[in-house]
Design a protein around this motif. Structure first.
Motif, PDB file in Angstrom:
ATOM      1  N   HIS A 170       0.746  -1.289  -0.138  1.00 60.10           N
ATOM      2  CA  HIS A 170       0.041  -0.023   0.068  1.00 60.10           C
ATOM      3  C   HIS A 170       1.000   1.314  -0.018  1.00 60.10           C
ATOM      4  O   HIS A 170       0.243   2.574   0.028  1.00 60.10           O
ATOM      5  CB  HIS A 170      -0.738   0.199   1.250  1.00 60.10           C
TER       6      HIS A 170
ATOM      7  N   GLN B 289      -0.032   4.048  -2.377  1.00 54.75           N
ATOM      8  CA  GLN B 289      -1.202   4.839  -2.107  1.00 54.75           C
ATOM      9  C   GLN B 289      -1.143   5.559  -1.071  1.00 54.75           C
ATOM     10  O   GLN B 289      -1.899   6.604  -0.945  1.00 54.75           O
ATOM     11  CB  GLN B 289      -2.306   3.603  -1.783  1.00 54.75           C
TER      12      GLN B 289
ATOM     13  N   LEU C 201      -5.958   1.410   4.991  1.00 59.50           N
ATOM     14  CA  LEU C 201      -4.795   0.647   4.495  1.00 59.50           C
ATOM     15  C   LEU C 201      -3.619   0.431   5.389  1.00 59.50           C
ATOM     16  O   LEU C 201      -3.093  -0.668   5.618  1.00 59.50           O
ATOM     17  CB  LEU C 201      -4.117   1.530   3.070  1.00 59.50           C
TER      18      LEU C 201
END
Length: 158
Positions: free
Chosen positions: A33, A36, A114
Motif C-alpha cells: 500500500h 497509495q 490501508l
C-alpha cells in the motif's frame, strides 16, 4: 579443522531497539500500500491511527503530546503539515473556544484503512512464534523501559 565457538557480543538494548525500529519502518515502506499512502510520514501515520482508533471521542493536540511523548512544538508542526496535506481538520468545540478537536478527513480515513491492514500484517510477523506469556513479559519490559526513561528525563528537569 575444529570449529571455534564464536562468543556473541551483546549489543546495547537501545541499539537493538533502534535497529528493530528501522526494520519495521523499512518493511512498512515496502508494503503493497506504500504507493497509495506515499505522502504519509511515520508520525503522520501514528497520528492518523490514533485518531481513527479514538474517533468516538474528542482528541486535542495535548492528547497527542501525551500519547506519543512528544513536545508541544513538534506536535504543532506535524499538525500544521497534516492540515496542509488534507489529512486533518481542526474543529472548534462549544465548551471552550480555545480548544480545537482534531478530525480526520475522508482521505485520511482511506489511508487509515490501508495502514490498519499493513499494521495487522506487521503485528502478526513480529509476534510469530511468541507465546502469550512471552508477549505479556515483552510488553511489561517495554513499559518498564519507557517508565525508566520518563523518570530519568524528569530528574533532569528537576
Amino acid at each position: 579443522m575444529r570449529k571455534q565457538k564464536v562468543k556473541m557480543r551483546k549489543k546495547p538494548i537501545g541499539f537493538e531497539l533502534r535497529s528493530l525500529n528501522n526494520l519495521i519502518r523499512r518493511t512498512f515502506e515496502n508494503s503493497g500500500h506504500k504507493k497509495q499512502i506515499d505522502s504519509i510520514t511515520g508520525r503522520n501515520g501514528w497520528i492518523i491511527g490514533f485518531l481513527a482508533e479514538n474517533s468516538d471521542r474528542d482528541i486535542y493536540q495535548k492528547d497527542l503530546e501525551e500519547q506519543f511523548t512528544i513536545t508541544r512544538s513538534t506536535v504543532s508542526k506535524v499538525l500544521i503539515l497534516m492540515e496542509k496535506k488534507g489529512l486533518i481538520e481542526r474543529h472548534s468545540v462549544p465548551h471552550d473556544s480555545r480548544l480545537k478537536k482534531l478530525v480526520l478527513t475522508e482521505r485520511a480515513w482511506e489511508i487509515s484503512k490501508l495502514m490498519k491492514e499493513d499494521g495487522a500484517k506487521m503485528e502478526e510477523t513480529l509476534t510469530e512464534g511468541f507465546t502469550k506469556e512471552e508477549l505479556e513479559f515483552l510488553y511489561t519490559y517495554i513499559q518498564r523501559m519507557k517508565d525508566n526513561l520518563k523518570s530519568s528525563a524528569l530528574s533532569l528537569i528537576l
